[in-house]
Design a protein around this motif. Structure first.
Motif, PDB file in Angstrom:
ATOM      1  N   VAL A   1       0.821  -1.203   0.000  1.00  0.00           N
ATOM      2  CA  VAL A   1       0.000   0.000   0.000  1.00  0.00           C
ATOM      3  C   VAL A   1       0.859   1.258   0.000  1.00  0.00           C
ATOM      4  N   TYR A   2       2.069   1.141   0.555  1.00  0.00           N
ATOM      5  CA  TYR A   2       2.957   2.306   0.608  1.00  0.00           C
ATOM      6  C   TYR A   2       4.413   1.847   0.540  1.00  0.00           C
ATOM      7  N   ALA A   3       5.227   2.593  -0.192  1.00  0.00           N
ATOM      8  CA  ALA A   3       6.673   2.394  -0.227  1.00  0.00           C
ATOM      9  C   ALA A   3       7.313   3.774  -0.234  1.00  0.00           C
ATOM     10  N   GLY A   4       8.069   4.080   0.809  1.00  0.00           N
ATOM     11  CA  GLY A   4       8.717   5.385   0.913  1.00  0.00           C
ATOM     12  C   GLY A   4      10.222   5.226   0.915  1.00  0.00           C
ATOM     13  N   ASN A   5      10.905   6.258   1.381  1.00  0.00           N
ATOM     14  CA  ASN A   5      12.364   6.178   1.475  1.00  0.00           C
ATOM     15  C   ASN A   5      12.750   5.935   2.934  1.00  0.00           C
ATOM     16  N   ASN A   6      13.961   6.301   3.327  1.00  0.00           N
ATOM     17  CA  ASN A   6      14.400   6.005   4.689  1.00  0.00           C
ATOM     18  C   ASN A   6      14.395   7.229   5.604  1.00  0.00           C
TER      19      ASN A   6
ATOM     20  N   ALA B   1       8.838   9.443   5.879  1.00  0.00           N
ATOM     21  CA  ALA B   1       8.368   8.206   5.243  1.00  0.00           C
ATOM     22  C   ALA B   1       7.881   7.217   6.288  1.00  0.00           C
ATOM     23  N   LYS B   2       8.572   7.163   7.411  1.00  0.00           N
ATOM     24  CA  LYS B   2       8.144   6.283   8.505  1.00  0.00           C
ATOM     25  C   LYS B   2       6.767   6.698   9.012  1.00  0.00           C
ATOM     26  N   ASN B   3       6.595   7.998   9.244  1.00  0.00           N
ATOM     27  CA  ASN B   3       5.297   8.506   9.717  1.00  0.00           C
ATOM     28  C   ASN B   3       4.198   8.251   8.690  1.00  0.00           C
ATOM     29  N   GLU B   4       4.509   8.445   7.418  1.00  0.00           N
ATOM     30  CA  GLU B   4       3.523   8.204   6.359  1.00  0.00           C
ATOM     31  C   GLU B   4       3.152   6.725   6.280  1.00  0.00           C
ATOM     32  N   ALA B   5       4.131   5.830   6.429  1.00  0.00           N
ATOM     33  CA  ALA B   5       3.850   4.392   6.397  1.00  0.00           C
ATOM     34  C   ALA B   5       2.898   4.010   7.529  1.00  0.00           C
ATOM     35  N   HIS B   6       3.141   4.549   8.728  1.00  0.00           N
ATOM     36  CA  HIS B   6       2.245   4.260   9.853  1.00  0.00           C
ATOM     37  C   HIS B   6       0.873   4.909   9.656  1.00  0.00           C
ATOM     38  N   SER B   7       0.850   6.060   9.042  1.00  0.00           N
ATOM     39  CA  SER B   7      -0.419   6.732   8.762  1.00  0.00           C
ATOM     40  C   SER B   7      -1.256   5.931   7.757  1.00  0.00           C
ATOM     41  N   VAL B   8      -0.608   5.443   6.715  1.00  0.00           N
ATOM     42  CA  VAL B   8      -1.311   4.623   5.718  1.00  0.00           C
ATOM     43  C   VAL B   8      -1.819   3.342   6.371  1.00  0.00           C
ATOM     44  N   ALA B   9      -1.012   2.757   7.247  1.00  0.00           N
ATOM     45  CA  ALA B   9      -1.428   1.535   7.945  1.00  0.00           C
ATOM     46  C   ALA B   9      -2.678   1.775   8.784  1.00  0.00           C
TER      47      ALA B   9
ATOM     48  N   THR C   1       3.767  -2.870   8.859  1.00  0.00           N
ATOM     49  CA  THR C   1       4.574  -1.695   8.566  1.00  0.00           C
ATOM     50  C   THR C   1       5.989  -1.993   9.047  1.00  0.00           C
ATOM     51  N   PHE C   2       6.963  -1.891   8.156  1.00  0.00           N
ATOM     52  CA  PHE C   2       8.331  -2.250   8.521  1.00  0.00           C
ATOM     53  C   PHE C   2       9.330  -1.536   7.619  1.00  0.00           C
ATOM     54  N   PHE C   3      10.565  -1.545   8.077  1.00  0.00           N
ATOM     55  CA  PHE C   3      11.661  -0.942   7.325  1.00  0.00           C
ATOM     56  C   PHE C   3      12.443  -2.057   6.656  1.00  0.00           C
TER      57      PHE C   3
ATOM     58  N   LEU D   1      15.495  -2.231   4.174  1.00  0.00           N
ATOM     59  CA  LEU D   1      16.539  -1.377   3.615  1.00  0.00           C
ATOM     60  C   LEU D   1      16.415  -1.247   2.104  1.00  0.00           C
ATOM     61  N   PRO D   2      16.260  -0.112   1.524  1.00  0.00           N
ATOM     62  CA  PRO D   2      16.447   1.247   2.048  1.00  0.00           C
ATOM     63  C   PRO D   2      15.139   2.015   2.218  1.00  0.00           C
ATOM     64  N   ARG D   3      14.023   1.371   2.450  1.00  0.00           N
ATOM     65  CA  ARG D   3      12.761   2.113   2.470  1.00  0.00           C
ATOM     66  C   ARG D   3      11.773   1.560   3.496  1.00  0.00           C
ATOM     67  N   TRP D   4      10.807   2.419   3.837  1.00  0.00           N
ATOM     68  CA  TRP D   4       9.692   2.036   4.692  1.00  0.00           C
ATOM     69  C   TRP D   4       8.577   1.469   3.820  1.00  0.00           C
ATOM     70  N   LEU D   5       7.993   0.351   4.269  1.00  0.00           N
ATOM     71  CA  LEU D   5       6.927  -0.304   3.521  1.00  0.00           C
ATOM     72  C   LEU D   5       5.700  -0.504   4.395  1.00  0.00           C
ATOM     73  N   CYS D   6       4.565  -0.453   3.770  1.00  0.00           N
ATOM     74  CA  CYS D   6       3.310  -0.809   4.421  1.00  0.00           C
ATOM     75  C   CYS D   6       2.628  -1.832   3.521  1.00  0.00           C
ATOM     76  N   ARG D   7       2.472  -3.036   4.040  1.00  0.00           N
ATOM     77  CA  ARG D   7       1.827  -4.104   3.287  1.00  0.00           C
ATOM     78  C   ARG D   7       0.642  -4.627   4.076  1.00  0.00           C
TER      79      ARG D   7
END
Length: 152
Positions: A74-79, A83-91, A105-107, A109-115
């Motif tokens: 659902v979300y893939a950001g940078n490091n 990006a961390k806040n956005e990943a948790h927000s999307v979650a 929601t996890f990191f 390397l090299p990006r934050w992901l929300c699956r």
């Protein structure tokens, strides 16, 4: 006569396979008088993969089987922290709209992901992806192959 013997062996093998296909390990672990006993020591996850009886793997207070499957990214950001806040927000937005859907929601390397989700087939993942996109909030949803948790 050799053909009859071969046919008999093939029929026996097929019958044995059809009876024990879901429990091959237990069929091997048996005591035969005069021949000894076969004991198999293996990781419980191997038994789960071949369909025999198993002891489930416990993760995070619930018992699950790890398997290959699909999740929705659902979300893939940078490091960055943003990006961390956005990943948790999307979650949290996914959980708000689909409370039964498991969100990760996890990191990585090299990006934050929300699956989201644990889908055994790509068809199940596609159906949920369409529901997420239909909300209008989650536009960049994609299906990714991942190791999933199958709850018991």
């Amino acid at each position: 006569m050799k053909k009859f013997g071969l046919l008999l062996i093939v029929c026996f093998a097929f019958a044995t396979y059809s009876v024990a296909q879901n429990n091959i390990v237990k069929s091997l672990e048996r005591t035969v008088p005069g021949q000894g006993k076969v004991t198999i020591h293996q990781d419980a996850r191997i038994g789960a993969l071949i369909g025999s009886e198993y002891t489930p793997v416990s993760t995070e207070e619930r018992k699950v089987i790890k398997s290959s499957g699909y999740r929705l990214q659902v979300y893939a950001g940078n490091n960055t922290r943003e990006a961390k806040n956005e990943a948790h927000s999307v979650a949290s937005r996914v959980k708000e709209r689909f409370p039964d859907l498991t969100v990760y929601t996890f990191f990585n390397l090299p990006r934050w992901l929300c699956r989201a989700g644990d889908f055994r087939s790509i068809e199940e993942a596609d159906a949920m992806m369409r529901q997420l996109r239909a909300t209008g909030v989650f536009k960049e949803v994609s299906i990714v192959k991942d190791q999933i948790n199958i709850p018991l």
